[in-house]
Design a protein around this motif. Sequence first.
Motif, PDB file in Angstrom:
ATOM      1  N   LEU A 109       0.575  -1.104   0.048  1.00 51.60           N
ATOM      2  CA  LEU A 109       0.016  -0.124   0.056  1.00 51.60           C
ATOM      3  C   LEU A 109       0.913   1.270   0.074  1.00 51.60           C
ATOM      4  CD1 LEU A 109      -2.992  -0.857   2.485  1.00 51.60           C
ATOM      5  CD2 LEU A 109      -2.978  -0.738  -0.141  1.00 51.60           C
ATOM      6  N   LEU A 110       1.724   1.226   0.755  1.00 54.16           N
ATOM      7  CA  LEU A 110       2.767   2.445   0.638  1.00 54.16           C
ATOM      8  C   LEU A 110       3.274   2.546  -0.569  1.00 54.16           C
ATOM      9  CD1 LEU A 110       4.978   2.262   4.193  1.00 54.16           C
ATOM     10  CD2 LEU A 110       3.322   4.031   3.346  1.00 54.16           C
ATOM     11  N   GLN A 111       3.806   1.300  -1.316  1.00 52.67           N
ATOM     12  CA  GLN A 111       4.465   1.808  -2.573  1.00 52.67           C
ATOM     13  C   GLN A 111       3.485   2.243  -3.557  1.00 52.67           C
ATOM     14  OE1 GLN A 111       5.992  -2.051  -3.389  1.00 52.67           O
ATOM     15  NE2 GLN A 111       7.640  -1.965  -1.757  1.00 52.67           N
ATOM     16  N   LEU A 112       2.039   1.666  -3.536  1.00 47.47           N
ATOM     17  CA  LEU A 112       0.830   2.107  -4.475  1.00 47.47           C
ATOM     18  C   LEU A 112       0.519   3.538  -4.128  1.00 47.47           C
ATOM     19  CD1 LEU A 112      -1.287   1.297  -6.427  1.00 47.47           C
ATOM     20  CD2 LEU A 112      -2.510   0.735  -4.326  1.00 47.47           C
ATOM     21  N   PHE A 113       0.619   4.109  -3.108  1.00 44.86           N
ATOM     22  CA  PHE A 113       0.336   5.633  -3.087  1.00 44.86           C
ATOM     23  C   PHE A 113       1.527   6.342  -2.606  1.00 44.86           C
ATOM     24  CE2 PHE A 113      -3.563   3.097  -2.088  1.00 44.86           C
ATOM     25  CZ  PHE A 113      -4.364   3.895  -2.852  1.00 44.86           C
ATOM     26  N   SER A 114       2.720   5.996  -3.064  1.00 42.09           N
ATOM     27  CA  SER A 114       4.032   6.843  -3.049  1.00 42.09           C
ATOM     28  C   SER A 114       3.542   8.123  -3.769  1.00 42.09           C
ATOM     29  CB  SER A 114       5.165   6.140  -3.552  1.00 42.09           C
ATOM     30  OG  SER A 114       5.129   6.206  -4.930  1.00 42.09           O
ATOM     31  N   GLY A 115       3.940   9.128  -3.205  1.00 41.05           N
ATOM     32  CA  GLY A 115       3.767  10.504  -3.745  1.00 41.05           C
ATOM     33  C   GLY A 115       2.455  11.176  -3.172  1.00 41.05           C
ATOM     34  N   TRP A 116       1.491  10.190  -2.549  1.00 43.48           N
ATOM     35  CA  TRP A 116       0.341  10.752  -1.683  1.00 43.48           C
ATOM     36  C   TRP A 116       0.899  11.214  -0.475  1.00 43.48           C
ATOM     37  CZ3 TRP A 116      -4.962   9.075  -3.028  1.00 43.48           C
ATOM     38  CH2 TRP A 116      -5.315   8.806  -4.397  1.00 43.48           C
ATOM     39  N   GLU A 117       0.092  12.019   0.398  1.00 46.06           N
ATOM     40  CA  GLU A 117       0.473  12.425   1.693  1.00 46.06           C
ATOM     41  C   GLU A 117      -0.104  11.294   2.543  1.00 46.06           C
ATOM     42  OE1 GLU A 117      -0.594  15.766   5.005  1.00 46.06           O
ATOM     43  OE2 GLU A 117      -1.571  15.891   3.111  1.00 46.06           O
ATOM     44  N   VAL A 118       0.768  10.568   3.423  1.00 51.96           N
ATOM     45  CA  VAL A 118       0.381   9.690   3.919  1.00 51.96           C
ATOM     46  C   VAL A 118      -0.033   9.830   5.548  1.00 51.96           C
ATOM     47  CG1 VAL A 118       0.932   7.264   5.176  1.00 51.96           C
ATOM     48  CG2 VAL A 118       1.627   7.805   2.664  1.00 51.96           C
ATOM     49  N   LEU A 119      -1.470   9.950   5.736  1.00 48.85           N
ATOM     50  CA  LEU A 119      -1.705  10.363   6.979  1.00 48.85           C
ATOM     51  C   LEU A 119      -1.667   9.436   8.223  1.00 48.85           C
ATOM     52  CD1 LEU A 119      -5.017  12.357   5.942  1.00 48.85           C
ATOM     53  CD2 LEU A 119      -2.758  13.308   6.130  1.00 48.85           C
TER      54      LEU A 119
END
Length: 191
Positions: free
Chosen positions: A155-165
Amino acid sequence: MISNNDIPQLHSPLLTEFLTEIKQASFEHSVLDLACGNGRNGLYLIGSGVPVTFADINKMSLEKILEANANSLPVEKSELAELWQVDFEDENTSPLYGKCFSAIIIYNYLHRPLFEQIKTSIQSGGLVIYETFTTENIQFGRPKNPNFLLKHNELLQLFSGWEVLHYFEGVVSNVDGQGSKAIAQIVARKP
């Protein structure tokens, strides 16, 4: 009439924790409860005044959500619900193409071909809240098929570039207190 405080707390604690962010994102578009099952998470959001599109392949599940919604919420809040019967795994369609949501919530469901559609159908500044089983879950029971289990940090890789809250990956106790499960969860905001 049952108030939101009377609805059993069966929804994900992530929704309570990030309710302010969900409400801020949901002015223009509804939240998609993807593969919603019994709708417990979306019903919590509706009870909190957030518009929700419940999407599932199972027509009977959607009808039960409509019934639960009508029986438990005031009329002004029940108007926040929309039902969408859809097969997200139909290879001949792109069900999210051209759609826009303020947030997409996904629990206990994994169909990797949807990832790009999920990412593109969330509005700028919108949220994804995703929680499902990891490969570590094999030791605890179903699901065991690797197609339905997240890999480490997927999931971290998939949403890299997004702000992880929020991000968590590990073993937790089941809600009923019986046994454990291995999950990953992410709350991320689209740039």
